[in-house]
Write a protein that holds these residues in place. Structure first.
Motif, PDB file in Angstrom:
ATOM      1  N   LYS A  40      -3.017   5.447  -1.753  1.00 48.05           N
ATOM      2  CA  LYS A  40      -3.509   4.433  -2.693  1.00 48.05           C
ATOM      3  C   LYS A  40      -4.108   3.259  -1.935  1.00 48.05           C
ATOM      4  O   LYS A  40      -3.846   3.065  -0.757  1.00 48.05           O
ATOM      5  N   GLU A  41      -4.899   2.473  -2.648  1.00 45.17           N
ATOM      6  CA  GLU A  41      -5.482   1.287  -2.046  1.00 45.17           C
ATOM      7  C   GLU A  41      -4.456   0.170  -1.953  1.00 45.17           C
ATOM      8  O   GLU A  41      -3.469   0.136  -2.676  1.00 45.17           O
ATOM      9  N   ARG A  42      -4.740  -0.745  -1.052  1.00 42.69           N
ATOM     10  CA  ARG A  42      -3.869  -1.895  -0.916  1.00 42.69           C
ATOM     11  C   ARG A  42      -3.921  -2.730  -2.197  1.00 42.69           C
ATOM     12  O   ARG A  42      -4.993  -2.941  -2.771  1.00 42.69           O
ATOM     13  N   GLU A  43      -2.762  -3.200  -2.608  1.00 44.00           N
ATOM     14  CA  GLU A  43      -2.623  -3.913  -3.880  1.00 44.00           C
ATOM     15  C   GLU A  43      -2.070  -5.309  -3.649  1.00 44.00           C
ATOM     16  O   GLU A  43      -1.053  -5.488  -2.983  1.00 44.00           O
TER      17      GLU A  43
ATOM     18  N   GLN B  92       0.851  -1.183   0.000  1.00 41.43           N
ATOM     19  CA  GLN B  92       0.000   0.000   0.000  1.00 41.43           C
ATOM     20  C   GLN B  92       0.885   1.229   0.000  1.00 41.43           C
ATOM     21  O   GLN B  92       1.692   1.438   0.917  1.00 41.43           O
TER      22      GLN B  92
END
Length: 119
Positions: A43-46, A39
């Motif tokens: 930003k969103e967790r990827e 993350q």
């Protein structure tokens, strides 16, 4: 319960490599899958990669396929993420996670380790 502890993060120049490790403890026999996520700020967790704890089957996100390699050592209860050809956009907090029930989501998370890639 399962506990996860990540290590290996740090500062690296673009094009360099890092190897992250995740040490599992507790009821490790209950682990079905372990995965790596990241993350970045804002930003969103990827999702990055996953490996079956017993099967060894691997899966990768397209964004890291060919650059990152996930591996597991059941004898040592560790899962590693080898990261090569790092880019500044790989800068993020990296997390190890475990799934302990087939069909469920990841239910156990480590505290994370920070990776910074300088240009």
């Amino acid at each position: 319960q399962v506990q996860l502890v990540e290590s290996g993060g740090g500062l690296v120049q673009a094009g360099g490599s890092l190897r992250l490790s995740c040490a599992a403890s507790g009821r490790t026999f209950s682990i079905v899958t372990t995965g790596w996520f990241r993350q970045a700020p804002g930003k969103e967790r990827e999702f990055l990669a996953a490996i079956g704890w017993r099967s060894g089957l691997r899966s990768y996100a397209d964004s890291v396929k060919g650059r990152f390699t996930i591996s597991g050592d059941n004898a040592k209860n560790t899962v590693s993420l080898q990261m090569n050809s790092l880019k500044p956009e790989d800068t993020a907090d990296y997390y190890c996670a475990a799934r302990t029930r087939v069909g469920d989501g990841y239910d156990t998370w480590g505290q994370g380790t920070q990776v910074t890639v300088s240009s």
